[in-house]
Design a protein around this motif. Structure first.
Motif, PDB file in Angstrom:
ATOM      1  N   GLY A  63      54.319-110.845  13.114  1.00 25.48           N
ATOM      2  CA  GLY A  63      54.032-109.447  13.364  1.00 25.48           C
ATOM      3  C   GLY A  63      52.560-109.132  13.203  1.00 25.48           C
ATOM      4  O   GLY A  63      51.741-109.992  12.875  1.00 25.48           O
ATOM      5  N   GLU A 122      49.059-114.744  14.479  1.00 23.16           N
ATOM      6  CA  GLU A 122      49.123-113.310  14.192  1.00 23.16           C
ATOM      7  C   GLU A 122      47.759-112.651  14.421  1.00 23.16           C
ATOM      8  O   GLU A 122      47.676-111.555  14.984  1.00 23.16           O
ATOM      9  N   CYS A 140      58.286-107.883  15.384  1.00 22.74           N
ATOM     10  CA  CYS A 140      57.832-108.158  14.019  1.00 22.74           C
ATOM     11  C   CYS A 140      59.011-108.509  13.112  1.00 22.74           C
ATOM     12  O   CYS A 140      60.028-107.804  13.107  1.00 22.74           O
ATOM     13  N   ARG A 171      55.576-101.529  17.999  1.00 22.39           N
ATOM     14  CA  ARG A 171      56.128-102.615  17.200  1.00 22.39           C
ATOM     15  C   ARG A 171      57.637-102.433  17.061  1.00 22.39           C
ATOM     16  O   ARG A 171      58.102-101.350  16.718  1.00 22.39           O
TER      17      ARG A 171
END
Length: 379
Positions: A13, A22, A43, A61
């Protein structure tokens, strides 16, 4: 506004907390949002309950809870994220091939998926036989299932080309930030002074040459400190115990350090950055060290030589590494040349501007026409 939508799979995430992929996803997401793209990142959350959504710096997200820890939890998360993505429109970017077999669902659904194939995971010493077979099979699966592949190093592209046509592979390396200044006061907790210490920043695994570097440094008194960053657990890991037992009293084990300003200061003020990786492509930590102008001492293999260039110091074994310390710890002119060469090589190939522009060009090329049409209708 482009109307294009990218979905990023395969990472824990953003914002970045866990590693190179990441950090890359964070950089790419912000870059693409600034260019008018819509970006969704899946995520992993170490909790229980249902999925939820949030927005971070313009990035959508999707948070997916996973109650299992470790590798099993990552596999479960990848399965859930891939299934969740099947209802989405746009282009998909999967970072890593560790669960590439799951991407078959996307291929059968008709979605377009670009896969960054990362390093040669099944060659790493830390994995047992079952894990190595799993990674080997998924590498093969990723080569066939992905619509297009990204290799982060020319030698990784050569390796993948033994599995699939080279025309299906684009080489784009990892990027890094340039560091031209750092806060020297952040060195104080470690009782070190600028240029009077060197640093290792890596996962303490056998294939990263920790034992060889520590032993070679510890052969004689150096009047120099070596900081060995990493999450060492000597009570439960025999390799970690070996490394610590081999260290002289000039070696410091401060643990894992994640605060970016501290890590940047350690790189910027070090005399040498030691890089013992023997397996993999373009390593993020090596690129970041070059961006900080570090003089690099690295394990001698074709991965590191392409990244760090001819002016770095290279060692094949413990004796060669010790000889480099003997020579370079007293050769200030050589260090100046090595620092300049690192910055020059960094600017030549590894700035984020170069890397992210290359990615946008590739992703635009592979953006599915039908998804673009639907996005235009929605707009």
């Amino acid at each position: 506004m482009t109307g294009k939508h990218l979905h990023i799979l395969g990472i824990r995430g953003i914002p970045a907390k866990h590693g190179g992929f990441e950090t890359f996803a964070e950089k790419l997401s912000q870059f693409l949002v600034a260019q008018g793209w819509q970006v969704t990142v899946y995520c992993q959350e170490d909790t229980i309950g249902g999925d939820w959504e949030s927005t971070w710096q313009g990035v959508r997200r999707i948070h997916i809870p996973v109650s299992r820890a470790g590798a099993a939890g990552t596999v479960i998360f990848d399965w859930k994220a891939t299934r969740r993505s099947l209802s989405q429109q746009g282009l998909f970017l999967t970072l890593g091939y560790n669960t590439a077999i799951f991407n078959l669902m996307q291929r059968l659904k008709g979605q377009t998926n670009v896969i960054n194939m990362d390093g040669i995971e099944w060659r790493r010493d830390k994995w047992g036989a079952i894990a190595k077979v799993w990674f080997w099979l998924n590498e093969r699966a990723g080569c066939w299932i992905g619509n297009h592949l990204v290799a982060d190093h020319p030698k990784i592209k050569d390796h993948l080309a033994t599995r699939i046509s080279a025309q299906k592979i684009t080489m784009i390396p990892y990027g890094g930030d340039e560091v031209t200044a750092a806060d020297a006061s952040l060195l104080a907790p470690y009782n070190i002074e600028p240029s009077r210490f060197s640093v290792i920043i890596a996962r303490p695994e056998p294939e990263n040459s920790f034992l060889e570097m520590v032993r070679s440094f510890s052969r004689v008194p150096r009047n120099h400190k070596l900081l060995v960053l990493g999450n060492f657990k000597p009570d439960s890991n025999s390799f970690h115990r070996q490394v610590i037992d081999a260290a002289s009293d000039e070696i410091i084990f401060p643990g894992a350090i994640y605060e970016v300003p501290v890590v940047q200061a350690l790189r910027f003020y070090s005399r040498f950055y030691l890089h013992g990786h023997r397996v993999g492509g373009t390593n993020p930590s090596l690129v970041e060290a070059m961006g900080a102008g570090c003089a690099v001492i690295a394990h001698d293999n074709h991965f590191n030589r392409w990244v760090a260039g001819p002016e770095a110091g290279y060692f094949k074994d413990e004796s060669a590494c010790a000889a480099l310390f003997d020579r370079l710890l007293v050769d200030d002119a050589a260090v100046v040349r090595m620092r300049a060469a690192s910055r020059a090589r960094f600017h030549e190939r590894f700035t984020w501007d170069q890397v992210l522009c290359e990615y946008e060009k590739l992703l635009t090329h592979w953006y599915p026409a039908k998804a673009s049409d639907k996005n235009q209708l929605k707009g």
